[in-house]
Scaffold this motif. Sequence first.
Motif, PDB file in Angstrom:
ATOM      1  N   PRO A 159      -1.664   0.864   3.445  1.00 48.00           N
ATOM      2  CA  PRO A 159      -2.271  -0.357   4.101  1.00 48.00           C
ATOM      3  C   PRO A 159      -3.774  -0.647   3.783  1.00 48.00           C
ATOM      4  CG  PRO A 159      -0.919   1.043   5.674  1.00 48.00           C
ATOM      5  CD  PRO A 159      -0.707   1.413   4.009  1.00 48.00           C
ATOM      6  N   HIS A 160      -3.856  -2.102   3.385  1.00 50.62           N
ATOM      7  CA  HIS A 160      -5.134  -2.642   3.304  1.00 50.62           C
ATOM      8  C   HIS A 160      -6.701  -2.546   5.017  1.00 50.62           C
ATOM      9  CE1 HIS A 160      -4.688  -4.011  -0.520  1.00 50.62           C
ATOM     10  NE2 HIS A 160      -3.960  -5.281  -0.078  1.00 50.62           N
ATOM     11  N   ILE A 161      -5.518  -1.867   6.405  1.00 49.49           N
ATOM     12  CA  ILE A 161      -6.529  -1.514   7.057  1.00 49.49           C
ATOM     13  C   ILE A 161      -7.239   0.365   7.499  1.00 49.49           C
ATOM     14  CG2 ILE A 161      -4.383  -1.144   8.262  1.00 49.49           C
ATOM     15  CD1 ILE A 161      -5.716  -2.570  10.478  1.00 49.49           C
ATOM     16  N   LEU A 162      -6.009   0.518   6.386  1.00 48.52           N
ATOM     17  CA  LEU A 162      -6.165   2.128   6.127  1.00 48.52           C
ATOM     18  C   LEU A 162      -7.501   2.358   4.632  1.00 48.52           C
ATOM     19  CD1 LEU A 162      -3.135   3.726   7.414  1.00 48.52           C
ATOM     20  CD2 LEU A 162      -5.063   3.553   8.871  1.00 48.52           C
ATOM     21  N   SER A 163      -6.765   2.108   4.146  1.00 49.34           N
ATOM     22  CA  SER A 163      -7.739   1.867   2.499  1.00 49.34           C
ATOM     23  C   SER A 163      -9.034   1.285   2.934  1.00 49.34           C
ATOM     24  CB  SER A 163      -7.018   2.206   1.575  1.00 49.34           C
ATOM     25  OG  SER A 163      -6.406   0.225   1.370  1.00 49.34           O
ATOM     26  N   ASN A 164      -9.351   0.489   3.474  1.00 43.15           N
ATOM     27  CA  ASN A 164     -10.275   0.000   3.590  1.00 43.15           C
ATOM     28  C   ASN A 164     -11.782   0.591   4.606  1.00 43.15           C
ATOM     29  OD1 ASN A 164      -9.275  -2.228   2.142  1.00 43.15           O
ATOM     30  ND2 ASN A 164      -9.518  -3.823   4.428  1.00 43.15           N
ATOM     31  N   HIS A 165     -10.907   1.598   5.354  1.00 44.85           N
ATOM     32  CA  HIS A 165     -11.895   2.671   5.774  1.00 44.85           C
ATOM     33  C   HIS A 165     -12.275   4.258   5.317  1.00 44.85           C
ATOM     34  CE1 HIS A 165     -12.684  -0.877   8.457  1.00 44.85           C
ATOM     35  NE2 HIS A 165     -11.156  -1.012   8.781  1.00 44.85           N
ATOM     36  N   PHE A 166     -11.414   4.475   4.580  1.00 39.29           N
ATOM     37  CA  PHE A 166     -10.944   6.121   4.668  1.00 39.29           C
ATOM     38  C   PHE A 166     -10.903   6.286   3.512  1.00 39.29           C
ATOM     39  CE2 PHE A 166      -9.490   5.638   8.876  1.00 39.29           C
ATOM     40  CZ  PHE A 166      -9.713   6.053   9.613  1.00 39.29           C
ATOM     41  N   ASP A 167     -10.699   7.606   2.396  1.00 40.96           N
ATOM     42  CA  ASP A 167     -10.607   7.537   1.055  1.00 40.96           C
ATOM     43  C   ASP A 167      -9.412   7.402   0.979  1.00 40.96           C
ATOM     44  OD1 ASP A 167     -11.571   8.938  -1.594  1.00 40.96           O
ATOM     45  OD2 ASP A 167      -9.894   9.943  -0.941  1.00 40.96           O
ATOM     46  N   LYS A 168      -9.163   6.804  -0.576  1.00 38.83           N
ATOM     47  CA  LYS A 168      -7.740   6.741  -0.484  1.00 38.83           C
ATOM     48  C   LYS A 168      -6.827   7.510  -1.373  1.00 38.83           C
ATOM     49  CE  LYS A 168      -8.770   1.289  -1.488  1.00 38.83           C
ATOM     50  NZ  LYS A 168      -8.163   0.356  -2.902  1.00 38.83           N
ATOM     51  N   HIS A 169      -7.209   8.497  -1.879  1.00 39.95           N
ATOM     52  CA  HIS A 169      -6.914   9.587  -2.490  1.00 39.95           C
ATOM     53  C   HIS A 169      -6.198  10.414  -1.412  1.00 39.95           C
ATOM     54  CE1 HIS A 169      -8.002   8.030  -5.880  1.00 39.95           C
ATOM     55  NE2 HIS A 169      -7.194   8.241  -6.787  1.00 39.95           N
ATOM     56  N   THR A 170      -6.983  10.452  -0.100  1.00 41.07           N
ATOM     57  CA  THR A 170      -6.692  11.561   0.421  1.00 41.07           C
ATOM     58  C   THR A 170      -6.189  11.124   1.746  1.00 41.07           C
ATOM     59  OG1 THR A 170      -9.332  12.099   0.840  1.00 41.07           O
ATOM     60  CG2 THR A 170      -8.168  12.594   3.459  1.00 41.07           C
ATOM     61  N   LEU A 171      -5.326   9.400   1.818  1.00 43.44           N
ATOM     62  CA  LEU A 171      -5.307   9.463   2.694  1.00 43.44           C
ATOM     63  C   LEU A 171      -3.343   9.025   2.017  1.00 43.44           C
ATOM     64  CD1 LEU A 171      -6.128   5.793   4.103  1.00 43.44           C
ATOM     65  CD2 LEU A 171      -5.886   7.451   5.470  1.00 43.44           C
ATOM     66  N   LEU A 172      -3.958   9.224   0.716  1.00 42.34           N
ATOM     67  CA  LEU A 172      -2.849   8.950  -0.053  1.00 42.34           C
ATOM     68  C   LEU A 172      -1.653  10.266   0.187  1.00 42.34           C
ATOM     69  CD1 LEU A 172      -0.501   7.457  -1.762  1.00 42.34           C
ATOM     70  CD2 LEU A 172      -1.619   8.317  -3.561  1.00 42.34           C
ATOM     71  N   LYS A 173      -2.397  11.490   0.157  1.00 47.26           N
ATOM     72  CA  LYS A 173      -2.331  13.091   0.017  1.00 47.26           C
ATOM     73  C   LYS A 173      -1.762  13.352   1.416  1.00 47.26           C
ATOM     74  CE  LYS A 173      -5.346  14.456  -3.651  1.00 47.26           C
ATOM     75  NZ  LYS A 173      -6.917  15.813  -4.073  1.00 47.26           N
ATOM     76  N   ILE A 174      -1.846  13.203   2.299  1.00 46.45           N
ATOM     77  CA  ILE A 174      -1.685  13.093   3.463  1.00 46.45           C
ATOM     78  C   ILE A 174      -0.474  12.789   3.529  1.00 46.45           C
ATOM     79  CG2 ILE A 174      -1.947  12.739   6.250  1.00 46.45           C
ATOM     80  CD1 ILE A 174      -5.415  12.356   5.582  1.00 46.45           C
TER      81      ILE A 174
END
Length: 121
Positions: free
Chosen positions: A43-58
């Motif tokens: 979701p762009h709302i999250l990936s705009n504020h956090f590192d995309k790779h970290t979010l994906l791993k989580i």
Amino acid sequence: MSKPSGGQQNYASILLRIGLAVIFGYAAISSFKNPQDWIGYLPHILSNHFDKHTLLKIFSVYELILAVWLISGKYLKYAALLATLTLAGIVTSNFHLFAITFRDIALIFAALALFSLNWDN
């Protein structure tokens, strides 16, 4: 319309659990191996504020946990509900990719079927 017998209901539950666990497990493992193929679904709302790779791993770890939970058969009503919400979140947060994510609607209903089979448990 009659309710399936206990054996039929159990087989249906097992098949739904395996099917849902496979899709969550596959997505998680694939996103670890080829993150560039999956980053765009965040979701762009999250990936705009956090590192995309970290979010994906989580999220991938979450998907693996959900897959194992579904296979375990423990507290299936809650696992199925969480699977439903997860899939619905994927579809709604990626509505611009509906030509791809429309298939997840069938998976949402599979998760809802699993939930309904375990309503009393």
